[in-house]
Design an enzyme around this catalytic site. Sequence first.
Site, short mmCIF file in Angstrom:
data_model
loop_
_atom_site.label_atom_id
_atom_site.label_comp_id
_atom_site.label_asym_id
_atom_site.label_seq_id
_atom_site.Cartn_x
_atom_site.Cartn_y
_atom_site.Cartn_z
N ARG A 31 0.84 -1.22 0.00
CA ARG A 31 0.00 0.00 0.00
C ARG A 31 0.86 1.25 0.00
O ARG A 31 0.47 2.27 0.59
CB ARG A 31 -0.97 0.01 1.19
CG ARG A 31 -1.75 -1.27 1.41
CD ARG A 31 -2.62 -1.66 0.22
NE ARG A 31 -3.76 -0.81 0.01
CZ ARG A 31 -4.99 -1.05 0.46
NH1 ARG A 31 -5.23 -2.14 1.16
NH2 ARG A 31 -5.97 -0.25 0.20
N ARG A 35 -3.26 6.53 0.79
CA ARG A 35 -3.83 7.75 1.39
C ARG A 35 -2.88 8.55 2.26
O ARG A 35 -3.20 9.67 2.65
CB ARG A 35 -5.05 7.38 2.22
CG ARG A 35 -6.28 7.20 1.39
CD ARG A 35 -7.41 6.67 2.23
NE ARG A 35 -7.09 5.36 2.77
CZ ARG A 35 -7.88 4.68 3.60
NH1 ARG A 35 -9.01 5.21 4.00
NH2 ARG A 35 -7.54 3.49 4.02
N ARG A 44 -7.50 11.92 -5.11
CA ARG A 44 -8.75 11.37 -4.60
C ARG A 44 -9.81 12.45 -4.36
O ARG A 44 -11.00 12.16 -4.35
CB ARG A 44 -8.50 10.59 -3.31
CG ARG A 44 -7.95 9.22 -3.55
CD ARG A 44 -9.04 8.22 -3.98
NE ARG A 44 -9.86 7.82 -2.85
CZ ARG A 44 -11.16 8.03 -2.72
NH1 ARG A 44 -11.82 8.65 -3.67
NH2 ARG A 44 -11.81 7.64 -1.66
N ASP A 80 -6.96 -2.55 -7.41
CA ASP A 80 -7.48 -3.07 -6.15
C ASP A 80 -7.77 -4.55 -6.33
O ASP A 80 -8.14 -4.98 -7.43
CB ASP A 80 -8.75 -2.33 -5.71
CG ASP A 80 -9.09 -2.64 -4.26
OD1 ASP A 80 -8.56 -1.96 -3.37
OD2 ASP A 80 -9.83 -3.62 -4.01
N TYR A 155 -14.78 -11.52 0.47
CA TYR A 155 -15.48 -10.30 0.08
C TYR A 155 -16.74 -10.62 -0.72
O TYR A 155 -17.77 -9.96 -0.58
CB TYR A 155 -14.57 -9.38 -0.74
CG TYR A 155 -13.57 -8.62 0.11
CD1 TYR A 155 -13.98 -7.53 0.88
CD2 TYR A 155 -12.23 -8.97 0.16
CE1 TYR A 155 -13.09 -6.83 1.67
CE2 TYR A 155 -11.33 -8.28 0.94
CZ TYR A 155 -11.76 -7.20 1.69
OH TYR A 155 -10.88 -6.51 2.48
O1 1CP Z 1 -1.66 1.46 -2.08
C1 1CP Z 1 -1.24 0.81 -3.04
O2 1CP Z 1 -0.17 0.19 -3.06
C2 1CP Z 1 -2.06 0.86 -4.27
C3 1CP Z 1 -2.85 -0.17 -4.74
C4 1CP Z 1 -3.79 -0.98 -3.85
C5 1CP Z 1 -3.54 -2.27 -3.35
C6 1CP Z 1 -2.24 -3.05 -3.41
C7 1CP Z 1 -5.13 -0.62 -3.50
C8 1CP Z 1 -5.86 0.65 -3.80
N1 1CP Z 1 -5.70 -1.72 -2.92
C9 1CP Z 1 -4.75 -2.72 -2.79
C10 1CP Z 1 -4.93 -4.07 -2.26
C11 1CP Z 1 -6.09 -4.38 -1.40
N2 1CP Z 1 -7.36 -3.89 -1.48
C12 1CP Z 1 -6.06 -5.33 -0.36
C13 1CP Z 1 -4.85 -6.19 -0.02
C14 1CP Z 1 -3.85 -5.47 0.81
C15 1CP Z 1 -4.22 -5.27 2.25
O3 1CP Z 1 -4.59 -6.27 2.91
O4 1CP Z 1 -4.08 -4.13 2.70
C16 1CP Z 1 -7.32 -5.37 0.24
C17 1CP Z 1 -7.76 -6.24 1.41
C18 1CP Z 1 -8.16 -4.46 -0.48
C19 1CP Z 1 -9.60 -4.18 -0.25
C20 1CP Z 1 -9.82 -2.75 0.06
N3 1CP Z 1 -9.86 -1.75 -0.89
C21 1CP Z 1 -9.92 -2.15 1.33
C22 1CP Z 1 -9.85 -2.87 2.66
C23 1CP Z 1 -11.19 -3.15 3.23
C24 1CP Z 1 -11.16 -4.07 4.44
O5 1CP Z 1 -11.69 -5.19 4.33
O6 1CP Z 1 -10.58 -3.67 5.48
C25 1CP Z 1 -10.09 -0.75 1.13
C26 1CP Z 1 -10.28 0.32 2.17
C27 1CP Z 1 -10.04 -0.53 -0.28
C28 1CP Z 1 -10.05 0.77 -0.99
C29 1CP Z 1 -8.71 1.16 -1.50
N4 1CP Z 1 -8.06 0.51 -2.53
C30 1CP Z 1 -6.84 1.10 -2.78
C31 1CP Z 1 -6.70 2.18 -1.86
C32 1CP Z 1 -5.49 3.11 -1.77
C33 1CP Z 1 -7.86 2.21 -1.06
C34 1CP Z 1 -8.06 3.15 0.13
C35 1CP Z 1 -9.12 4.11 0.07
C36 1CP Z 1 -9.01 5.45 -0.62
O7 1CP Z 1 -8.23 5.73 -1.52
O8 1CP Z 1 -9.81 6.31 -0.19
#
Ligand code: 1CP
Length: 350
Positions: A31, A35, A44, A80, A155
């Site tokens: 990640r 953010r 964003r 994602d 999910y």
């Molecule tokens: O940050 C990066 O490196 C960019 C790419 C990226 C990656 C590798 C995003 C964008 N998502 C992910 C992987 C991801 N998405 C995972 C696996 C990694 C981990 O466990 O942290 C998971 C579980 C998700 C699902 C997801 N998408 C969540 C988690 C929900 C939960 O169950 O707790 C969330 C909040 C998102 C939204 C999201 N996707 C990506 C970002 C940067 C975000 C955050 C929100 C935003 O930008 O407002």
Amino acid sequence: MTMIPAFPMESRFLRACARRKVDTVPVWFMRQAGRYLPGYRALRAKHSILEIAKTPELACEATLEPIRKFPLDAAIIFADILLPLEAMGLRVRFSPAPEIDRPIRGPSDLKRLASRPEADSLFFVGEAIRLVRRELDGKVPLIGFAGAPFTLASYMIEGGPSRDFLRTKALMRESPGAWRSLLDRIVRVTLSYLRMQKASGAQAIQLFDSWAGALSPEDYRRHILPATKRLFSGLKGLGAPLIYFGSGASGFLEDFARAGSDVVGVDWRIDIAEAFRRLPGKAVQGNLDPALLLAPAPVLKKAARQILRQASGRRGFVFNLGHGILPQTPPDNVRRLAEWVHQYGGGRRK
Ligand code: 1CP
């Protein structure tokens, strides 16, 4: 006799994945494009997560921001893990936590899924990868990724984040036929998606099993491992190192490793020295607690050096966190940490 390297690119990160000698320990952060970064937050303010992911120029910008700012050894494509759900016929919204419309609650819901899901509809990720590779111009390798079968299934069944995974566990244990059929579809679409990422230029592939820690060792072996094995065996021979990250999986680390990745990503619940002992023949990635990136610099430095000490003298170590960077993380700490890894990771030639 010259050995043909398993993974041809001569980067520190790819060399470590292949357990070859490196000048110092490579580092990237799960990640890292998120953010906590001001540029990403500005992006964003104007666009949704899906807009960023589906517009190659924006995804490229988000991917490159941490690479421009910090001395990282790999980039990870902005996307994602839930994007392939759309290819399977489900609707996903991010607010910003993911919400899935009409989740899979029983065997009859499987009929709503695309019968032969293909990743063609995710072409925009391939375009973003091509664009990022051009911009990176060989500076650091680019990692492609997908969610692992259990984490994605959770999910699809829960409809969003979950604490107890009760519906997922019920389907897994009480409807084995439906469970297998669901994992089968996930494996098929993920294979096609990751092959497309590789063909577009991804130089390593990581599978995120973020919620594997919800499982017992027996459940992992019986209900998950066969699908994960099939997925990795379908990716072998692509010429990209395969990384399998699991959170909370140290209770069944050996079984987790049997899935077949080249590199195993571990969290902070296990010492890195113990992970190496239990994973002969594998490269290891991890495992700083992301909460430490919020700590005062001396505390962070001490924790990082402790991990580097435990891994020192081992081939095949990639420094990372034990899970994703937290949104409250000060960017300066990310820079410091990456610099310290390079500074203290090169003490002894590995
Ligand atoms: O940050 C990066 O490196 C960019 C790419 C990226 C990656 C590798 C995003 C964008 N998502 C992910 C992987 C991801 N998405 C995972 C696996 C990694 C981990 O466990 O942290 C998971 C579980 C998700 C699902 C997801 N998408 C969540 C988690 C929900 C939960 O169950 O707790 C969330 C909040 C998102 C939204 C999201 N996707 C990506 C970002 C940067 C975000 C955050 C929100 C935003 O930008 O407002």
